[in-house]
Design a protein around this motif. Sequence first.
Motif, PDB file in Angstrom:
ATOM      1  N   ARG A 167     -70.486 -27.432  28.853  1.00 45.52           N
ATOM      2  CA  ARG A 167     -69.503 -26.348  28.869  1.00 45.52           C
ATOM      3  C   ARG A 167     -68.206 -26.698  29.584  1.00 45.52           C
ATOM      4  N   ARG A 168     -68.233 -27.793  30.370  1.00 45.18           N
ATOM      5  CA  ARG A 168     -67.054 -28.097  31.180  1.00 45.18           C
ATOM      6  C   ARG A 168     -67.095 -29.570  31.580  1.00 45.18           C
ATOM      7  N   PRO A 169     -65.943 -30.262  31.587  1.00 39.32           N
ATOM      8  CA  PRO A 169     -65.943 -31.672  31.992  1.00 39.32           C
ATOM      9  C   PRO A 169     -66.294 -31.846  33.477  1.00 39.32           C
ATOM     10  N   PHE A 170     -66.951 -32.941  33.777  1.00 34.01           N
ATOM     11  CA  PHE A 170     -67.216 -33.344  35.160  1.00 34.01           C
ATOM     12  C   PHE A 170     -67.362 -34.856  35.137  1.00 34.01           C
ATOM     13  N   ALA A 171     -66.318 -35.539  35.585  1.00 31.12           N
ATOM     14  CA  ALA A 171     -66.238 -36.995  35.439  1.00 31.12           C
ATOM     15  C   ALA A 171     -67.254 -37.707  36.328  1.00 31.12           C
ATOM     16  N   ASP A 172     -67.551 -38.954  35.959  1.00 34.27           N
ATOM     17  CA  ASP A 172     -68.450 -39.761  36.780  1.00 34.27           C
ATOM     18  C   ASP A 172     -67.907 -39.907  38.206  1.00 34.27           C
ATOM     19  N   ALA A 173     -66.596 -39.977  38.333  1.00 28.28           N
ATOM     20  CA  ALA A 173     -65.990 -40.068  39.666  1.00 28.28           C
ATOM     21  C   ALA A 173     -66.274 -38.820  40.489  1.00 28.28           C
ATOM     22  N   ASP A 174     -66.369 -37.673  39.822  1.00 33.64           N
ATOM     23  CA  ASP A 174     -66.725 -36.437  40.521  1.00 33.64           C
ATOM     24  C   ASP A 174     -68.193 -36.458  40.949  1.00 33.64           C
ATOM     25  N   VAL A 175     -69.057 -36.968  40.074  1.00 38.92           N
ATOM     26  CA  VAL A 175     -70.476 -37.092  40.422  1.00 38.92           C
ATOM     27  C   VAL A 175     -70.625 -37.962  41.667  1.00 38.92           C
ATOM     28  N   ALA A 176     -69.832 -39.014  41.752  1.00 37.31           N
ATOM     29  CA  ALA A 176     -69.904 -39.935  42.888  1.00 37.31           C
ATOM     30  C   ALA A 176     -69.506 -39.266  44.204  1.00 37.31           C
ATOM     31  N   LYS A 177     -68.837 -38.123  44.146  1.00 34.79           N
ATOM     32  CA  LYS A 177     -68.435 -37.398  45.348  1.00 34.79           C
ATOM     33  C   LYS A 177     -69.532 -36.471  45.870  1.00 34.79           C
ATOM     34  N   LEU A 178     -70.605 -36.275  45.115  1.00 38.10           N
ATOM     35  CA  LEU A 178     -71.630 -35.320  45.536  1.00 38.10           C
ATOM     36  C   LEU A 178     -72.253 -35.667  46.890  1.00 38.10           C
ATOM     37  N   PRO A 179     -72.510 -36.954  47.220  1.00 37.19           N
ATOM     38  CA  PRO A 179     -73.065 -37.240  48.558  1.00 37.19           C
ATOM     39  C   PRO A 179     -72.190 -36.742  49.701  1.00 37.19           C
ATOM     40  N   LEU A 180     -70.879 -36.739  49.525  1.00 36.50           N
ATOM     41  CA  LEU A 180     -69.994 -36.178  50.540  1.00 36.50           C
ATOM     42  C   LEU A 180     -70.316 -34.711  50.768  1.00 36.50           C
ATOM     43  N   PHE A 181     -70.543 -33.988  49.676  1.00 33.20           N
ATOM     44  CA  PHE A 181     -70.804 -32.553  49.796  1.00 33.20           C
ATOM     45  C   PHE A 181     -72.240 -32.273  50.220  1.00 33.20           C
ATOM     46  N   PHE A 182     -73.172 -33.215  49.979  1.00 27.37           N
ATOM     47  CA  PHE A 182     -74.504 -33.087  50.570  1.00 27.37           C
ATOM     48  C   PHE A 182     -74.395 -33.128  52.097  1.00 27.37           C
ATOM     49  N   LEU A 183     -73.616 -34.082  52.598  1.00 26.51           N
ATOM     50  CA  LEU A 183     -73.423 -34.181  54.041  1.00 26.51           C
ATOM     51  C   LEU A 183     -72.774 -32.918  54.590  1.00 26.51           C
ATOM     52  N   ILE A 184     -71.765 -32.427  53.904  1.00 34.62           N
ATOM     53  CA  ILE A 184     -71.106 -31.198  54.351  1.00 34.62           C
ATOM     54  C   ILE A 184     -72.112 -30.054  54.420  1.00 34.62           C
ATOM     55  N   ARG A 185     -72.972 -29.944  53.408  1.00 31.95           N
ATOM     56  CA  ARG A 185     -73.983 -28.889  53.399  1.00 31.95           C
ATOM     57  C   ARG A 185     -74.899 -29.010  54.613  1.00 31.95           C
ATOM     58  N   THR A 186     -75.325 -30.227  54.935  1.00 31.72           N
ATOM     59  CA  THR A 186     -76.176 -30.437  56.103  1.00 31.72           C
ATOM     60  C   THR A 186     -75.483 -29.987  57.383  1.00 31.72           C
ATOM     61  N   LEU A 187     -74.231 -30.353  57.525  1.00 31.25           N
ATOM     62  CA  LEU A 187     -73.513 -30.061  58.763  1.00 31.25           C
ATOM     63  C   LEU A 187     -73.168 -28.586  58.893  1.00 31.25           C
ATOM     64  N   VAL A 188     -72.728 -27.957  57.820  1.00 30.84           N
ATOM     65  CA  VAL A 188     -72.393 -26.535  57.943  1.00 30.84           C
ATOM     66  C   VAL A 188     -73.656 -25.702  58.129  1.00 30.84           C
ATOM     67  N   HIS A 189     -74.785 -26.184  57.591  1.00 29.11           N
ATOM     68  CA  HIS A 189     -76.046 -25.476  57.839  1.00 29.11           C
ATOM     69  C   HIS A 189     -76.412 -25.528  59.318  1.00 29.11           C
ATOM     70  N   LEU A 190     -76.132 -26.667  59.953  1.00 29.47           N
ATOM     71  CA  LEU A 190     -76.368 -26.773  61.394  1.00 29.47           C
ATOM     72  C   LEU A 190     -75.536 -25.743  62.148  1.00 29.47           C
ATOM     73  N   GLY A 191     -74.253 -25.626  61.785  1.00 28.70           N
ATOM     74  CA  GLY A 191     -73.410 -24.617  62.410  1.00 28.70           C
ATOM     75  C   GLY A 191     -73.916 -23.214  62.157  1.00 28.70           C
ATOM     76  N   TRP A 192     -74.398 -22.981  60.940  1.00 28.11           N
ATOM     77  CA  TRP A 192     -74.941 -21.675  60.553  1.00 28.11           C
ATOM     78  C   TRP A 192     -76.161 -21.330  61.404  1.00 28.11           C
TER      79      TRP A 192
END
Length: 321
Positions: free
Chosen positions: A269-294
């Motif tokens: 339904r929507r483009p999502f480039a391989d380069a964008d997929v490669a950025k997901l680990p950055l956002f996994f880390l962000i999720r871990t850290l903001v959950h700690l703050g939460w």
Amino acid sequence: MAEVNAALRELAVRALAEWDLDGARIEPIGISENASFRVDGPGKRYVLRIHRPGYHTLAELESEQVWTAALSEAGLDVPVPVRTRDNRGYATLPLDGGERHVGLLEWVDGELMGRIMDREPSTFAEHFHAIGRIAAAIHNQSSAWTVPNGFQRHRFDVEGFIGDGAFWGPFWDIPQLTDAQRDVLGNARQTIADELSTLDDSASTFSLIHADLHPHNVVVGKQGLHLIDFDDSGFGWHHYELAVVLYRYRDLDRFNDMQAALIDGYRERRPFADADVAKLPLFFLIRTLVHLGWRADRPEHGTDLTEDIDYAMREAKEWMG
């Protein structure tokens, strides 16, 4: 999930009058960000939510309803709010010297997708594919939508994630950290800021997102897939949306297949480039850290953060090399 205390239950009973549901049977569902109750009214069932104080203003909550109405018009199955007897989106009632905003939603029968997946692992691929299609539909709507005047929701940008006023609190400076841990997480904070500053933040990649679209916030019912809990929704990168979907499954052997199914569904339904997929680990880390703050900001979920801190430290060190 913490138990609903007597004061919140009493408030829920009082709030029923705002919808002319006095005397309806209520049953606590639980409390996470909000205290939730099932309400069995005359011939119909609802969900009543008492919102956490200080998390959202009334204007932000009303904006959530504006957006979900727009998503519904775009064909997505989302929560349907019930207006109060005097046609307000929320009732505001006193509690413990302050105020709480209370909302009512139509009930939707079904089972949480996450529970189905836990019970039937063979369904992982089809369910992740379905969520990918839903996420893309959300982003198609929000990236093209003209946000109305007065609309207010928070932003998951550099400031929202890791700024001095971070939405979920300063994970890098919680009291439980040692000096060494504080240094590591402070360095991770700066590195994340540098990475995020390079990302495109135009509407094509940064728009309103659900921000908590994991399988336990999708109800599988007779009418299809119904999305719940837009409480965290705000403006953010689409990468974060997909990272949240996958987050709790990262350590499973079939994770790569799960991610591939999610991305395949999204790309239908929507483009999502391989380069964008490669950025997901950055956002996994962000999720871990903001959950700690939460967690640090919510002692009702437990005050021992040792495991959360250790996990965040390992992931931050691994990501930074």
